[in-house]
Design a protein around this motif. Structure first.
Motif, PDB file in Angstrom:
ATOM      1  N   ARG A  18       0.828  -1.207   0.000  1.00  0.00           N
ATOM      2  CA  ARG A  18       0.000   0.000   0.000  1.00  0.00           C
ATOM      3  C   ARG A  18       0.862   1.256   0.000  1.00  0.00           C
ATOM      4  NH1 ARG A  18      -2.246   0.906   6.139  1.00  0.00           N
ATOM      5  NH2 ARG A  18      -2.974   2.818   5.161  1.00  0.00           N
ATOM      6  N   LEU A 127      -3.886   4.778  -0.754  1.00  0.00           N
ATOM      7  CA  LEU A 127      -5.183   5.223  -0.250  1.00  0.00           C
ATOM      8  C   LEU A 127      -5.274   6.737  -0.089  1.00  0.00           C
ATOM      9  CD1 LEU A 127      -5.148   2.139   0.482  1.00  0.00           C
ATOM     10  CD2 LEU A 127      -6.486   2.750   2.497  1.00  0.00           C
ATOM     11  N   GLN A 223      -7.479  -3.971  -4.334  1.00  0.00           N
ATOM     12  CA  GLN A 223      -8.199  -4.617  -3.239  1.00  0.00           C
ATOM     13  C   GLN A 223      -7.238  -5.098  -2.159  1.00  0.00           C
ATOM     14  OE1 GLN A 223     -10.765  -7.717  -4.776  1.00  0.00           O
ATOM     15  NE2 GLN A 223     -11.763  -6.325  -6.223  1.00  0.00           N
ATOM     16  N   PHE A 226      -6.219  -2.155   0.067  1.00  0.00           N
ATOM     17  CA  PHE A 226      -7.267  -1.839   1.038  1.00  0.00           C
ATOM     18  C   PHE A 226      -7.333  -2.908   2.131  1.00  0.00           C
ATOM     19  CE2 PHE A 226      -8.796   1.095  -2.220  1.00  0.00           C
ATOM     20  CZ  PHE A 226      -9.248   2.159  -1.450  1.00  0.00           C
ATOM     21  N   THR A 255     -12.021   5.813  -1.246  1.00  0.00           N
ATOM     22  CA  THR A 255     -12.836   4.647  -0.923  1.00  0.00           C
ATOM     23  C   THR A 255     -12.594   3.570  -1.971  1.00  0.00           C
ATOM     24  OG1 THR A 255     -14.709   5.546  -2.164  1.00  0.00           O
ATOM     25  CG2 THR A 255     -14.604   6.019   0.210  1.00  0.00           C
ATOM     26  N   GLU A 256     -12.905   2.352  -1.615  1.00  0.00           N
ATOM     27  CA  GLU A 256     -12.585   1.227  -2.491  1.00  0.00           C
ATOM     28  C   GLU A 256     -13.407   1.231  -3.771  1.00  0.00           C
ATOM     29  OE1 GLU A 256     -11.664  -3.562  -1.976  1.00  0.00           O
ATOM     30  OE2 GLU A 256     -12.334  -2.355  -0.276  1.00  0.00           O
ATOM     31  N   ASP A 257     -14.528   1.953  -3.799  1.00  0.00           N
ATOM     32  CA  ASP A 257     -15.375   1.977  -4.992  1.00  0.00           C
ATOM     33  C   ASP A 257     -14.993   3.078  -5.977  1.00  0.00           C
ATOM     34  OD1 ASP A 257     -16.182   4.153  -3.540  1.00  0.00           O
ATOM     35  OD2 ASP A 257     -18.327   3.660  -3.537  1.00  0.00           O
TER      36      ASP A 257
END
Length: 265
Positions: A18, A127, A223, A226, A255-257
């Motif tokens: 990450r 992130l 993914q 996260f 956000t992951e979306d």
């Protein structure tokens, strides 16, 4: 006739990806080309060097070629990827065409050893999301323009070369996905995180960026980043909110979306 290719028994030691631009390049190559490998994550905020890195200069990633041989360590992300390409020639980790292969290697090498202002100013944090008046020095702006030009030229030259060869263009920097694309994957995070300007990007360059963000393998990598963030022990404070105290910059996390929208460039 028995397969003469030796059995692969690789182990990759890598910091949590990450934050790790070097490690995320190697893990993306392994994932994209489906090369079997055991991946072992190490804490980036550990003050001592990871044990596997002690024989390779103290840094990760490190690839162990043979799990039973501790002397079979390879350090440096580009060296690891070159080794993987050599050991898996049928996968074509570099372009098949000699001209495109040379240009892909040159592009990866530029990213590997250059663009120090971008790399040193804008910490890798998949992130992280910054908004507001994000500082961009003249030196950084110069490198950003140079990088965008590199992408534009890569796509324009690749389209022309593949047309000459009568071969299909998959839309990656040099046609099919290669090590070169993997080496620019982490800097795409930086362009996203810090909203670095893409004002001179060509249409084909923008399509390449969209292809990278929308590729199923890259989405699976995201993914994983996260997933790592769910463990507070993976957090590295010095890579979070690097402009803290600057009232003109706000910090939060994606956000992951999230999806890439080329109209916002």
């Amino acid at each position: 006739m028995a397969d003469s290719k030796p059995k692969q028994d690789y182990t990759l030691y890598v910091y949590h990806t990450r934050y790790s631009s070097w490690g995320s390049r190697v893990t993306l190559v392994l994932a994209y080309f489906q090369i079997p490998c055991t991946i072992k994550f190490c804490a980036l905020n550990d003050p001592g060097p990871a044990k596997p890195a002690r024989s390779t200069g103290g840094l990760l990633p490190v690839l162990q070629m043979d799990s039973e041989d501790e002397d079979s360590m390879i350090g440096d992300s580009l060296a690891i990827c070159e080794f993987l390409a050599e050991q898996n020639p049928e996968l074509h980790l570099w372009p098949k065409d000699v001209k495109l292969r040379a240009k892909a290697r040159a592009a990866a090498a530029q990213m590997h050893s250059g663009f120090s202002e971008i790399r040193n100013t804008y910490a890798t944090n998949f992130l992280g999301k910054y908004t507001g008046k994000i500082p961009v020095t003249e030196a950084a702006a110069k490198e950003i323009r140079k990088m965008v030009e590199l992408w534009n030229n890569a796509r324009a030259g690749t389209k022309k070369r593949l047309q000459e060869l009568g071969e299909e263009d998959d839309g990656f920097l040099f046609g099919r996905f290669s090590i070169a694309d993997a080496f620019f994957w982490p800097v795409l995070w930086r362009f996203r995180s810090y909203r670095l300007p893409l004002t001179a990007i060509s249409e084909d360059g923008l399509k390449w960026i969209a292809k990278m963000w929308n590729d199923p393998v890259m989405k699976l990598q995201a993914q994983e980043y996260f997933r790592q963030a769910q463990d507070p022990l993976t957090r590295v404070d010095k890579y979070e909110d690097i402009f803290k105290g600057n009232p003109d910059v706000e910090y939060c996390q994606f956000t992951e979306d999230w999806t890439f929208d080329p109209t916002e460039v």
